[in-house]
Design a protein around this motif. Sequence first.
Motif, PDB file in Angstrom:
ATOM      1  N   THR A 156       0.525  -1.199   0.153  1.00 29.83           N
ATOM      2  CA  THR A 156      -0.398  -0.033   0.013  1.00 29.83           C
ATOM      3  C   THR A 156       0.777   0.910   0.169  1.00 29.83           C
ATOM      4  O   THR A 156       1.310   1.048   0.797  1.00 29.83           O
ATOM      5  CB  THR A 156      -0.714   0.058   1.047  1.00 29.83           C
ATOM      6  OG1 THR A 156      -1.258   1.214   1.485  1.00 29.83           O
ATOM      7  CG2 THR A 156      -0.224  -0.696   2.211  1.00 29.83           C
ATOM      8  N   PRO A 157       0.608   2.075  -1.096  1.00 34.26           N
ATOM      9  CA  PRO A 157       1.462   3.746  -1.393  1.00 34.26           C
ATOM     10  C   PRO A 157       1.441   4.435   0.024  1.00 34.26           C
ATOM     11  O   PRO A 157       2.122   5.067   0.403  1.00 34.26           O
ATOM     12  CB  PRO A 157       0.911   4.221  -1.764  1.00 34.26           C
ATOM     13  CG  PRO A 157      -0.535   3.525  -2.669  1.00 34.26           C
ATOM     14  CD  PRO A 157      -0.606   2.354  -1.524  1.00 34.26           C
ATOM     15  N   LYS A 158       0.134   4.067   1.515  1.00 38.50           N
ATOM     16  CA  LYS A 158       0.415   4.531   2.512  1.00 38.50           C
ATOM     17  C   LYS A 158       1.767   4.129   3.728  1.00 38.50           C
ATOM     18  O   LYS A 158       1.565   5.045   3.882  1.00 38.50           O
ATOM     19  CB  LYS A 158      -0.949   3.953   3.317  1.00 38.50           C
ATOM     20  CG  LYS A 158      -1.575   5.172   4.457  1.00 38.50           C
ATOM     21  CD  LYS A 158      -2.296   4.234   4.881  1.00 38.50           C
ATOM     22  CE  LYS A 158      -2.804   5.314   6.375  1.00 38.50           C
ATOM     23  NZ  LYS A 158      -2.772   5.179   7.624  1.00 38.50           N
ATOM     24  N   SER A 159       2.037   2.916   3.571  1.00 35.65           N
ATOM     25  CA  SER A 159       3.103   2.888   3.912  1.00 35.65           C
ATOM     26  C   SER A 159       4.999   2.722   3.244  1.00 35.65           C
ATOM     27  O   SER A 159       5.152   2.863   3.687  1.00 35.65           O
ATOM     28  CB  SER A 159       3.096   0.862   4.903  1.00 35.65           C
ATOM     29  OG  SER A 159       1.775   0.785   4.871  1.00 35.65           O
ATOM     30  N   PHE A 160       4.673   2.988   2.201  1.00 37.20           N
ATOM     31  CA  PHE A 160       5.507   2.973   1.224  1.00 37.20           C
ATOM     32  C   PHE A 160       5.148   4.854   0.346  1.00 37.20           C
ATOM     33  O   PHE A 160       5.152   4.067  -0.728  1.00 37.20           O
ATOM     34  CB  PHE A 160       6.436   1.766   0.485  1.00 37.20           C
ATOM     35  CG  PHE A 160       7.533   1.509   0.370  1.00 37.20           C
ATOM     36  CD1 PHE A 160       8.582   1.828   0.756  1.00 37.20           C
ATOM     37  CD2 PHE A 160       7.439   1.778  -1.313  1.00 37.20           C
ATOM     38  CE1 PHE A 160      10.039   1.709   0.545  1.00 37.20           C
ATOM     39  CE2 PHE A 160       8.670   1.345  -1.773  1.00 37.20           C
ATOM     40  CZ  PHE A 160       9.998   1.801  -1.265  1.00 37.20           C
ATOM     41  N   LEU A 185       8.067   3.818  12.659  1.00 33.74           N
ATOM     42  CA  LEU A 185       7.107   3.057  12.822  1.00 33.74           C
ATOM     43  C   LEU A 185       6.013   2.805  14.316  1.00 33.74           C
ATOM     44  O   LEU A 185       5.512   1.701  13.320  1.00 33.74           O
ATOM     45  CB  LEU A 185       8.280   1.390  13.975  1.00 33.74           C
ATOM     46  CG  LEU A 185       9.844   0.731  13.964  1.00 33.74           C
ATOM     47  CD1 LEU A 185      10.438   0.672  14.545  1.00 33.74           C
ATOM     48  CD2 LEU A 185       9.540   0.103  12.233  1.00 33.74           C
ATOM     49  N   LYS A 186       5.760   3.549  14.217  1.00 32.47           N
ATOM     50  CA  LYS A 186       4.180   4.303  14.951  1.00 32.47           C
ATOM     51  C   LYS A 186       4.625   3.139  15.818  1.00 32.47           C
ATOM     52  O   LYS A 186       5.214   2.503  16.920  1.00 32.47           O
ATOM     53  CB  LYS A 186       3.647   4.493  13.953  1.00 32.47           C
ATOM     54  CG  LYS A 186       3.816   6.262  13.191  1.00 32.47           C
ATOM     55  CD  LYS A 186       3.224   7.197  13.175  1.00 32.47           C
ATOM     56  CE  LYS A 186       3.451   8.197  12.403  1.00 32.47           C
ATOM     57  NZ  LYS A 186       2.920   9.381  13.725  1.00 32.47           N
ATOM     58  N   MET A 187       2.956   2.548  15.822  1.00 32.23           N
ATOM     59  CA  MET A 187       2.100   1.742  16.935  1.00 32.23           C
ATOM     60  C   MET A 187       2.481   0.413  16.721  1.00 32.23           C
ATOM     61  O   MET A 187       3.510  -0.239  17.910  1.00 32.23           O
ATOM     62  CB  MET A 187       0.643   1.584  16.829  1.00 32.23           C
ATOM     63  CG  MET A 187      -0.040   3.709  17.003  1.00 32.23           C
ATOM     64  SD  MET A 187       0.223   3.724  18.897  1.00 32.23           S
ATOM     65  CE  MET A 187      -0.733   2.661  19.520  1.00 32.23           C
ATOM     66  N   THR A 188       2.682   0.204  15.333  1.00 33.64           N
ATOM     67  CA  THR A 188       2.896  -1.525  15.632  1.00 33.64           C
ATOM     68  C   THR A 188       4.275  -1.904  14.615  1.00 33.64           C
ATOM     69  O   THR A 188       4.419  -2.913  13.772  1.00 33.64           O
ATOM     70  CB  THR A 188       1.523  -1.891  15.323  1.00 33.64           C
ATOM     71  OG1 THR A 188       0.812  -1.660  13.358  1.00 33.64           O
ATOM     72  CG2 THR A 188       0.085  -1.625  16.468  1.00 33.64           C
ATOM     73  N   GLY A 204      15.093 -10.116  14.255  1.00 30.04           N
ATOM     74  CA  GLY A 204      13.377  -8.796  14.301  1.00 30.04           C
ATOM     75  C   GLY A 204      13.714  -7.858  15.053  1.00 30.04           C
ATOM     76  O   GLY A 204      13.518  -8.405  16.193  1.00 30.04           O
ATOM     77  N   ALA A 205      13.121  -7.133  15.378  1.00 22.64           N
ATOM     78  CA  ALA A 205      12.869  -5.799  16.806  1.00 22.64           C
ATOM     79  C   ALA A 205      11.678  -4.529  16.543  1.00 22.64           C
ATOM     80  O   ALA A 205      11.724  -4.396  14.998  1.00 22.64           O
ATOM     81  CB  ALA A 205      14.060  -4.874  17.111  1.00 22.64           C
ATOM     82  N   GLY A 206      11.536  -4.317  16.789  1.00 28.22           N
ATOM     83  CA  GLY A 206      10.411  -3.973  17.264  1.00 28.22           C
ATOM     84  C   GLY A 206       9.020  -3.175  17.912  1.00 28.22           C
ATOM     85  O   GLY A 206       9.378  -4.150  18.723  1.00 28.22           O
ATOM     86  N   HIS A 207       7.898  -3.189  17.322  1.00 29.80           N
ATOM     87  CA  HIS A 207       6.748  -4.253  17.826  1.00 29.80           C
ATOM     88  C   HIS A 207       6.705  -5.357  18.076  1.00 29.80           C
ATOM     89  O   HIS A 207       6.662  -6.090  17.081  1.00 29.80           O
ATOM     90  CB  HIS A 207       5.974  -3.528  16.650  1.00 29.80           C
ATOM     91  CG  HIS A 207       4.345  -4.216  18.024  1.00 29.80           C
ATOM     92  ND1 HIS A 207       3.422  -3.312  18.812  1.00 29.80           N
ATOM     93  CD2 HIS A 207       3.182  -4.616  17.279  1.00 29.80           C
ATOM     94  CE1 HIS A 207       2.419  -4.109  19.092  1.00 29.80           C
ATOM     95  NE2 HIS A 207       2.129  -5.100  18.231  1.00 29.80           N
ATOM     96  N   ASP A 246       3.431  -4.149   8.955  1.00 32.06           N
ATOM     97  CA  ASP A 246       3.022  -3.285  10.081  1.00 32.06           C
ATOM     98  C   ASP A 246       1.468  -3.445  10.545  1.00 32.06           C
ATOM     99  O   ASP A 246       0.616  -3.026   9.801  1.00 32.06           O
ATOM    100  CB  ASP A 246       3.349  -1.743  10.421  1.00 32.06           C
ATOM    101  CG  ASP A 246       2.346  -0.683  10.302  1.00 32.06           C
ATOM    102  OD1 ASP A 246       2.322  -0.477  11.776  1.00 32.06           O
ATOM    103  OD2 ASP A 246       2.877   0.460   9.627  1.00 32.06           O
ATOM    104  N   GLN A 247       1.170  -3.323  11.686  1.00 32.84           N
ATOM    105  CA  GLN A 247      -0.291  -4.641  11.359  1.00 32.84           C
ATOM    106  C   GLN A 247      -1.218  -3.194  11.430  1.00 32.84           C
ATOM    107  O   GLN A 247      -2.622  -3.792  10.424  1.00 32.84           O
ATOM    108  CB  GLN A 247      -0.858  -5.132  13.237  1.00 32.84           C
ATOM    109  CG  GLN A 247      -0.711  -6.659  13.244  1.00 32.84           C
ATOM    110  CD  GLN A 247      -0.025  -6.802  14.372  1.00 32.84           C
ATOM    111  OE1 GLN A 247      -0.024  -6.322  15.274  1.00 32.84           O
ATOM    112  NE2 GLN A 247      -0.539  -8.187  14.236  1.00 32.84           N
ATOM    113  N   ARG A 248      -1.150  -2.133  11.904  1.00 36.78           N
ATOM    114  CA  ARG A 248      -2.070  -1.640  11.847  1.00 36.78           C
ATOM    115  C   ARG A 248      -2.071  -0.123  10.365  1.00 36.78           C
ATOM    116  O   ARG A 248      -2.453   1.224  10.647  1.00 36.78           O
ATOM    117  CB  ARG A 248      -2.253  -0.612  13.062  1.00 36.78           C
ATOM    118  CG  ARG A 248      -2.749  -1.783  14.459  1.00 36.78           C
ATOM    119  CD  ARG A 248      -2.834  -0.677  15.779  1.00 36.78           C
ATOM    120  NE  ARG A 248      -3.962  -0.256  15.713  1.00 36.78           N
ATOM    121  CZ  ARG A 248      -4.419   0.875  16.760  1.00 36.78           C
ATOM    122  NH1 ARG A 248      -3.627   0.503  17.946  1.00 36.78           N
ATOM    123  NH2 ARG A 248      -5.027   1.447  16.503  1.00 36.78           N
TER     124      ARG A 248
END
Length: 294
Positions: free
Chosen positions: A30-34, A74-77, A89-92, A122-124
């Motif tokens: 999705t262009p929203k994430s990229f 990374l925002k929330m998730t 792996g790291a982050g949420h 990124d789930q959310r």
Amino acid sequence: MPELPEVETVRAGLSRLIIGKNIISVDFDTPKSFPNTQTDIDAFLLNTHFISARRRGKVLMLDLSSGYSLMIHLKMTGQLVYRGEESFGAGHPNDSLIGELPDKSTRVTLKFAQGGVLFFNDQRKFGWARLLPTAIISKEPFMMKLGPEPLEDSFTYDRFISQLKRRQNTTIKAALLDQTVLAGIGNIYADESLFAAKIHPQSIVKCVPQAKLRLLHSAIKEILLFSIEKGGSTDRNYVNAEGKRGSYIDFAKVFRKENMPCPVCQHEIIKLRVAGRGTHVCKYCQKLYKEKIK
Ligand SMILES: [Zn+2]
């Protein structure tokens, strides 16, 4: 939400694993994430390689040999996972850190000529990875507004006090969460630092005695460093490159410890809402300052 120690853990892991590797393909759902044009992707991402991994606050910057950088929030998730000669792996913290990838939370997949794949999950979908000229990143309005880095030597007690002056009339918790006051602190490290300094999160900034602010200043540095050493805060699934679980949450004194005994006085830790966020407090250890000291 991944905070400074978690993003720093991502940065350190990736700088060991992806620097110098040539990017041969990119997929995104999705262009929203990229949010990048195909022209920029072709010109500045594909067939280039990463030359460094930097962090500012909670933002990660992966610099490319093309003079562009992949700037990632990374925002929330959000989480970054590398699979190849080893797994990192790291982050949420969730199952995607250790499960089969790509999965339904995968937003961006980068493949390297030398083998190895980098997944941005990124789930959310609040997070993003943007291609920008490296030279303009520090001039982005969002970056210009960021407060000082708490772990830099230039973040002295005096600097902390002058930053807090911007938020004299708010609660101390709201001030710590404000990224223009200080970069990189979120809910976990705000609660833990305030507990260490024995300041109630609802205290008004201008009412907190100097001696307590001095304690808070050093608590912030100590707790962030300690957490980076432990691989960032995590839940059960988080496993870093060495196969170690990030374990800061296990060491937290108040965060997510509601109804449990305070490690200092044994009274029950309670959960309140402060600055719009779930906040963990020991009412006996943490003093509430609401009156200006004369
Ligand atoms: Zn206590």
